[in-house]
Scaffold this active site. Structure first.
Site, PDB file in Angstrom:
ATOM      1  N   THR A 133       0.821  -1.223   0.000  1.00 37.21           N
ATOM      2  CA  THR A 133       0.000   0.000   0.000  1.00 37.21           C
ATOM      3  C   THR A 133       0.852   1.269   0.000  1.00 37.21           C
TER       4      THR A 133
ATOM      5  N   GLN B 164       4.261   3.796  -1.359  1.00 30.69           N
ATOM      6  CA  GLN B 164       4.657   4.355  -2.664  1.00 30.69           C
ATOM      7  C   GLN B 164       5.293   3.292  -3.573  1.00 30.69           C
ATOM      8  N   ASP B 165       6.354   2.643  -3.081  1.00 31.35           N
ATOM      9  CA  ASP B 165       7.070   1.686  -3.926  1.00 31.35           C
ATOM     10  C   ASP B 165       6.228   0.456  -4.203  1.00 31.35           C
TER      11      ASP B 165
ATOM     12  N   ASP C  24       1.002  -8.343   8.961  1.00 29.17           N
ATOM     13  CA  ASP C  24       1.836  -7.335   9.620  1.00 29.17           C
ATOM     14  C   ASP C  24       3.219  -7.937   9.862  1.00 29.17           C
TER      15      ASP C  24
ATOM     16  N   LEU D 232       9.171  -4.567   1.241  1.00 28.76           N
ATOM     17  CA  LEU D 232       9.127  -3.103   1.200  1.00 28.76           C
ATOM     18  C   LEU D 232       8.429  -2.528   2.435  1.00 28.76           C
TER      19      LEU D 232
ATOM     20  N   TYR E 252       9.009   0.283  18.098  1.00 24.93           N
ATOM     21  CA  TYR E 252       8.145  -0.226  17.031  1.00 24.93           C
ATOM     22  C   TYR E 252       8.915  -0.281  15.703  1.00 24.93           C
TER      23      TYR E 252
ATOM     24  N   THR F  43      18.651   1.034   2.439  1.00 21.77           N
ATOM     25  CA  THR F  43      18.520   2.487   2.275  1.00 21.77           C
ATOM     26  C   THR F  43      19.845   3.233   2.386  1.00 21.77           C
TER      27      THR F  43
ATOM     28  N   GLU G 241      20.165   5.718   4.059  1.00 22.06           N
ATOM     29  CA  GLU G 241      20.273   6.151   5.453  1.00 22.06           C
ATOM     30  C   GLU G 241      21.314   5.329   6.209  1.00 22.06           C
TER      31      GLU G 241
ATOM     32  N   TYR H 171      15.562   4.415  12.832  1.00 21.52           N
ATOM     33  CA  TYR H 171      15.179   3.814  11.543  1.00 21.52           C
ATOM     34  C   TYR H 171      16.398   3.207  10.860  1.00 21.52           C
TER      35      TYR H 171
ATOM     36  N   LYS I  84      17.321  -0.658   9.982  1.00 22.67           N
ATOM     37  CA  LYS I  84      17.593  -1.088   8.609  1.00 22.67           C
ATOM     38  C   LYS I  84      18.996  -1.692   8.493  1.00 22.67           C
TER      39      LYS I  84
ATOM     40  N   HIS J 213      13.811   8.275  -3.257  1.00 26.00           N
ATOM     41  CA  HIS J 213      13.060   8.305  -4.516  1.00 26.00           C
ATOM     42  C   HIS J 213      11.622   8.722  -4.222  1.00 26.00           C
TER      43      HIS J 213
HETATM   44  P1  NDP Z   1       6.017   3.998   2.456  1.00 27.17           P
HETATM   45  O1  NDP Z   1       6.110   4.590   3.818  1.00 27.17           O
HETATM   46  O2  NDP Z   1       5.297   4.733   1.386  1.00 27.17           O
HETATM   47  O3  NDP Z   1       5.336   2.553   2.567  1.00 27.17           O
HETATM   48  C1  NDP Z   1       5.611   1.681   3.624  1.00 27.17           C
HETATM   49  C2  NDP Z   1       4.701   0.487   3.525  1.00 27.17           C
HETATM   50  O4  NDP Z   1       4.981  -0.387   4.625  1.00 27.17           O
HETATM   51  C3  NDP Z   1       3.204   0.824   3.605  1.00 27.17           C
HETATM   52  O5  NDP Z   1       2.514  -0.058   2.770  1.00 27.17           O
HETATM   53  C4  NDP Z   1       2.872   0.516   5.068  1.00 27.17           C
HETATM   54  O6  NDP Z   1       1.521   0.202   5.276  1.00 27.17           O
HETATM   55  C5  NDP Z   1       3.747  -0.719   5.265  1.00 27.17           C
HETATM   56  N1  NDP Z   1       4.008  -1.029   6.661  1.00 27.17           N
HETATM   57  C6  NDP Z   1       4.396  -0.193   7.648  1.00 27.17           C
HETATM   58  N2  NDP Z   1       4.537  -0.868   8.805  1.00 27.17           N
HETATM   59  C7  NDP Z   1       4.209  -2.153   8.537  1.00 27.17           C
HETATM   60  C8  NDP Z   1       4.123  -3.328   9.320  1.00 27.17           C
HETATM   61  N3  NDP Z   1       4.400  -3.323  10.639  1.00 27.17           N
HETATM   62  N4  NDP Z   1       3.745  -4.478   8.719  1.00 27.17           N
HETATM   63  C9  NDP Z   1       3.443  -4.510   7.388  1.00 27.17           C
HETATM   64  N5  NDP Z   1       3.500  -3.427   6.601  1.00 27.17           N
HETATM   65  C10 NDP Z   1       3.879  -2.256   7.178  1.00 27.17           C
HETATM   66  O7  NDP Z   1       7.513   3.655   1.997  1.00 27.17           O
HETATM   67  P2  NDP Z   1       8.141   3.648   0.520  1.00 27.17           P
HETATM   68  O8  NDP Z   1       7.226   2.974  -0.402  1.00 27.17           O
HETATM   69  O9  NDP Z   1       8.657   5.001   0.233  1.00 27.17           O
HETATM   70  O10 NDP Z   1       9.429   2.739   0.771  1.00 27.17           O
HETATM   71  C11 NDP Z   1       9.363   1.324   0.618  1.00 27.17           C
HETATM   72  C12 NDP Z   1      10.503   0.683   1.401  1.00 27.17           C
HETATM   73  O11 NDP Z   1      11.747   1.166   0.916  1.00 27.17           O
HETATM   74  C13 NDP Z   1      10.504   0.981   2.900  1.00 27.17           C
HETATM   75  O12 NDP Z   1      10.990  -0.166   3.545  1.00 27.17           O
HETATM   76  C14 NDP Z   1      11.499   2.124   3.034  1.00 27.17           C
HETATM   77  O13 NDP Z   1      12.061   2.107   4.330  1.00 27.17           O
HETATM   78  C15 NDP Z   1      12.497   1.762   1.968  1.00 27.17           C
HETATM   79  N6  NDP Z   1      13.210   2.856   1.350  1.00 27.17           N
HETATM   80  C16 NDP Z   1      12.519   3.904   0.798  1.00 27.17           C
HETATM   81  C17 NDP Z   1      13.186   4.903   0.135  1.00 27.17           C
HETATM   82  C18 NDP Z   1      12.469   6.059  -0.475  1.00 27.17           C
HETATM   83  O14 NDP Z   1      13.139   7.065  -0.779  1.00 27.17           O
HETATM   84  N7  NDP Z   1      11.181   5.987  -0.704  1.00 27.17           N
HETATM   85  C19 NDP Z   1      14.664   4.866  -0.029  1.00 27.17           C
HETATM   86  C20 NDP Z   1      15.277   3.679   0.558  1.00 27.17           C
HETATM   87  C21 NDP Z   1      14.568   2.728   1.195  1.00 27.17           C
HETATM   88  P3  NDP Z   1       0.404   1.343   5.517  1.00 27.17           P
HETATM   89  O15 NDP Z   1       0.038   1.859   4.154  1.00 27.17           O
HETATM   90  O16 NDP Z   1      -0.686   0.624   6.190  1.00 27.17           O
HETATM   91  O17 NDP Z   1       1.037   2.406   6.370  1.00 27.17           O
HETATM   92  P1  GDR Z   2      14.709  11.001   4.555  1.00 28.08           P
HETATM   93  O1  GDR Z   2      13.497  11.782   3.847  1.00 28.08           O
HETATM   94  O2  GDR Z   2      14.817  11.331   5.997  1.00 28.08           O
HETATM   95  O3  GDR Z   2      15.914  11.254   3.698  1.00 28.08           O
HETATM   96  O4  GDR Z   2      14.228   9.498   4.445  1.00 28.08           O
HETATM   97  P2  GDR Z   2      12.672  13.067   4.263  1.00 28.08           P
HETATM   98  O5  GDR Z   2      12.021  13.520   3.028  1.00 28.08           O
HETATM   99  O6  GDR Z   2      11.827  12.828   5.461  1.00 28.08           O
HETATM  100  O7  GDR Z   2      13.825  14.112   4.696  1.00 28.08           O
HETATM  101  C1  GDR Z   2      14.827  14.526   3.796  1.00 28.08           C
HETATM  102  C2  GDR Z   2      15.610  15.673   4.418  1.00 28.08           C
HETATM  103  O8  GDR Z   2      14.776  16.825   4.488  1.00 28.08           O
HETATM  104  C3  GDR Z   2      14.937  17.416   5.765  1.00 28.08           C
HETATM  105  N1  GDR Z   2      13.735  18.191   6.099  1.00 28.08           N
HETATM  106  C4  GDR Z   2      12.511  17.699   6.328  1.00 28.08           C
HETATM  107  N2  GDR Z   2      12.034  16.440   6.276  1.00 28.08           N
HETATM  108  C5  GDR Z   2      10.712  16.257   6.528  1.00 28.08           C
HETATM  109  N3  GDR Z   2      10.202  15.017   6.430  1.00 28.08           N
HETATM  110  N4  GDR Z   2       9.889  17.277   6.853  1.00 28.08           N
HETATM  111  C6  GDR Z   2      10.327  18.562   6.952  1.00 28.08           C
HETATM  112  O9  GDR Z   2       9.584  19.467   7.257  1.00 28.08           O
HETATM  113  C7  GDR Z   2      11.706  18.786   6.650  1.00 28.08           C
HETATM  114  N5  GDR Z   2      12.482  19.907   6.611  1.00 28.08           N
HETATM  115  C8  GDR Z   2      13.695  19.539   6.265  1.00 28.08           C
HETATM  116  C9  GDR Z   2      15.173  16.238   6.695  1.00 28.08           C
HETATM  117  O10 GDR Z   2      15.737  16.694   7.921  1.00 28.08           O
HETATM  118  C10 GDR Z   2      16.097  15.403   5.839  1.00 28.08           C
HETATM  119  O11 GDR Z   2      17.416  15.827   5.980  1.00 28.08           O
HETATM  120  C11 GDR Z   2      13.624   9.001   3.243  1.00 28.08           C
HETATM  121  C12 GDR Z   2      12.645   7.884   3.635  1.00 28.08           C
HETATM  122  O12 GDR Z   2      11.915   7.502   2.499  1.00 28.08           O
HETATM  123  C13 GDR Z   2      13.400   6.682   4.180  1.00 28.08           C
HETATM  124  O13 GDR Z   2      12.487   5.598   4.369  1.00 28.08           O
HETATM  125  C14 GDR Z   2      14.468   6.272   3.152  1.00 28.08           C
HETATM  126  O14 GDR Z   2      15.205   5.199   3.685  1.00 28.08           O
HETATM  127  C15 GDR Z   2      15.386   7.447   2.865  1.00 28.08           C
HETATM  128  O15 GDR Z   2      14.609   8.515   2.353  1.00 28.08           O
HETATM  129  C16 GDR Z   2      16.433   7.099   1.809  1.00 28.08           C
END
Ligand code: NDP
Ligand code: GDR
Length: 370
Positions: free
Chosen positions: A10, A12-13, A63, A85, A100, A132, A134, A156, A160, A186
């Site tokens: 559910t 983004q990815d 979950d 994911l 958590y 990631t 991170e 986090y 990871k 992304h």
């Molecule tokens: P999102 O936050 O958009 O999606 C996370 C998903 O995980 C949602 O479907 C959420 O469900 C589900 N989820 C959360 N907690 C649980 C749980 N306890 N059990 C089962 N499902 C759960 O993340 P993205 O799509 O952006 O990212 C996908 C993955 O890639 C994540 O693991 C993220 O950490 C990792 N990642 C993302 C990056 C990015 O830039 N987007 C970069 C690098 C890594 P619900 O919709 O119910 O909340």
């Molecule tokens: P990130 O993404 O922490 O890199 O993790 P986020 O977009 O939350 O923050 C990026 C940078 O922006 C700064 N920032 C803020 N961030 C948020 N969220 N809100 C604000 O108001 C704000 N102002 C400045 C943050 O401090 C940070 O430096 C994302 C997630 O998708 C992770 O799950 C994934 O692993 C990494 O990208 C790669």
């Protein structure tokens, strides 16, 4: 027909990957969490009525914190590929809910890997772990590549880190095809609204239409390597199609600051921003407006810093070196920074226009600033 199981379907990815795998002819299974409100917006267009036969997109409740549930779903689905994911993926939130986050992101990964092992699927099921950038945290080398040492800076990232190494360990211990995609940030029009890019594009569109006054941000100096989620999910799939399981960095190799993202998003709407002040006193005001229809006046404050968005420990700069993915997976990102921002702004402008019409019709438009 290959069968894939996606946790986090559910998100983004998950949504982009499900679409991609369905186009490839896969039978796609997804794990969704039970929630008190509908949480399937991003995948509703893929939904198939459970009463029709031969469905190829099937959702299961589950979950990552529930091992019995994961074992049952994996047993039922017998997947060729699992994409893990699912995660509590918000870095700032992980400081609020560290236990958590560890449970779902770290131990959740272990639970899935164990499910594969308990069910004797080590030789059948290929496993992708959503690792990631991170992990690099307080960076030890610029740009970051597969061999760069890790230095996580949040609960986090530490969770990871465990997930990364347990994936490597199961690969080495049990001969499983398991690999880590070390993906840099992304984004997309369906990015969660509290990540900084979407927060910016959504707020800029709403400010332009007079639905919101000001965008409050934390650290605007932070540098990130931003790509498009649609491009990145293809790499997740490719990593599972190789002869040998390996870990890959996926990034664009270009970085921008949060402030530059704000400027780019504003420019897409025809707004020029002028900055003044420093640190918590920094503000951005409207310096020029290229579109007479916008509800803005020159000098109006539209961006400000709110320290509540600062993190206890920050990752200041991330820049990936995707050479290995380019050579072995043929990776070339197809979306530029400019087109990514444009696509996000246009989608959010459309949504803001809908909210504006609702407001004009006398209803209260939904608004929040997180
Ligand atoms: P999102 O936050 O958009 O999606 C996370 C998903 O995980 C949602 O479907 C959420 O469900 C589900 N989820 C959360 N907690 C649980 C749980 N306890 N059990 C089962 N499902 C759960 O993340 P993205 O799509 O952006 O990212 C996908 C993955 O890639 C994540 O693991 C993220 O950490 C990792 N990642 C993302 C990056 C990015 O830039 N987007 C970069 C690098 C890594 P619900 O919709 O119910 O909340
Ligand atoms: P990130 O993404 O922490 O890199 O993790 P986020 O977009 O939350 O923050 C990026 C940078 O922006 C700064 N920032 C803020 N961030 C948020 N969220 N809100 C604000 O108001 C704000 N102002 C400045 C943050 O401090 C940070 O430096 C994302 C997630 O998708 C992770 O799950 C994934 O692993 C990494 O990208 C790669």
């Amino acid at each position: 027909m290959k069968r894939a199981l996606i946790t986090g379907v559910t998100g983004q990815d998950g949504a982009y990957l499900a679409e991609f795998l369905l186009r490839k002819g896969y039978e796609v299974h997804g794990i969704k969490r039970r929630a008190s409100l509908f949480n399937t917006d991003r995948i509703d267009h893929l939904y198939q009525d459970p009463h029709i036969e031969n469905r190829n997109f099937i959702l299961h409740y589950g979950d990552l914190t529930d091992a019995t549930n994961l074992i049952r779903v994996v047993q039922q689905v017998q997947p060729d590929e699992i994409y893990n994911l699912g995660a509590q993926s918000h870095v700032a939130v992980s400081f609020e809910s560290p236990e958590y986050t560890a449970n779902s992101d770290a131990v959740g990964t272990l639970r899935l890997l164990e499910a594969i092992r308990i069910l004797g699927l080590e030789q059948k099921t290929r496993f992708y772990q959503a690792s990631t950038s991170e992990l690099f945290g307080k960076v030890q080398e610029i740009p970051q590549r597969e061999s760069t040492p890790f230095y996580p800076r949040s609960p986090y990232a530490v969770a990871k880190l465990y997930a990364y190494w347990i994936t490597v360990n199961y690969r080495e211990s049990y001969g499983m095809y398991a690999c880590n995609g070390i993906l840099f940030n992304h984004e997309s029009p369906i990015r969660g609204e509290t990540f900084v890019t979407r927060k910016i594009t959504r707020a800029m569109a709403r400010i332009a239409l007079g639905l919101q006054d000001c965008l409050y941000l934390g650290n605007m100096n932070s540098l990130r390597d931003w790509g498009h989620a649609r491009d990145y999910v293809e790499m997740q799939w490719l990593m599972l199609q190789q002869g040998q399981p390996e870990d890959f960095v996926i990034a664009t190799g270009v970085q921008y600051s949060v402030r530059q993202f704000v400027e780019r998003a504003a420019a897409e709407l025809g707004i020029g921003i002028e900055w003044s002040g420093q640190g918590v006193d920094e503000v951005g005001v409207v310096g020029s407006v290229g579109n007479a229809e916008l509800q803005l006046r020159l000098g109006q404050k539209i961006v400000a810093v709110d320290p509540r968005y600062f993190r206890p420990a920050e990752v200041e700069t991330l820049l990936g070196d995707p050479s290995k993915a380019r050579e072995k997976l043929g990776w070339t990102p197809t979306t530029s920074f400019e087109s990514l921002v444009r696509e996000m702004v246009l989608e959010d402008l459309n949504a803001a226009k809908r909210d504006s019409m609702v407001k004009e019709a006398g209803y209260k438009a939904f608004d929040y600033h997180e």
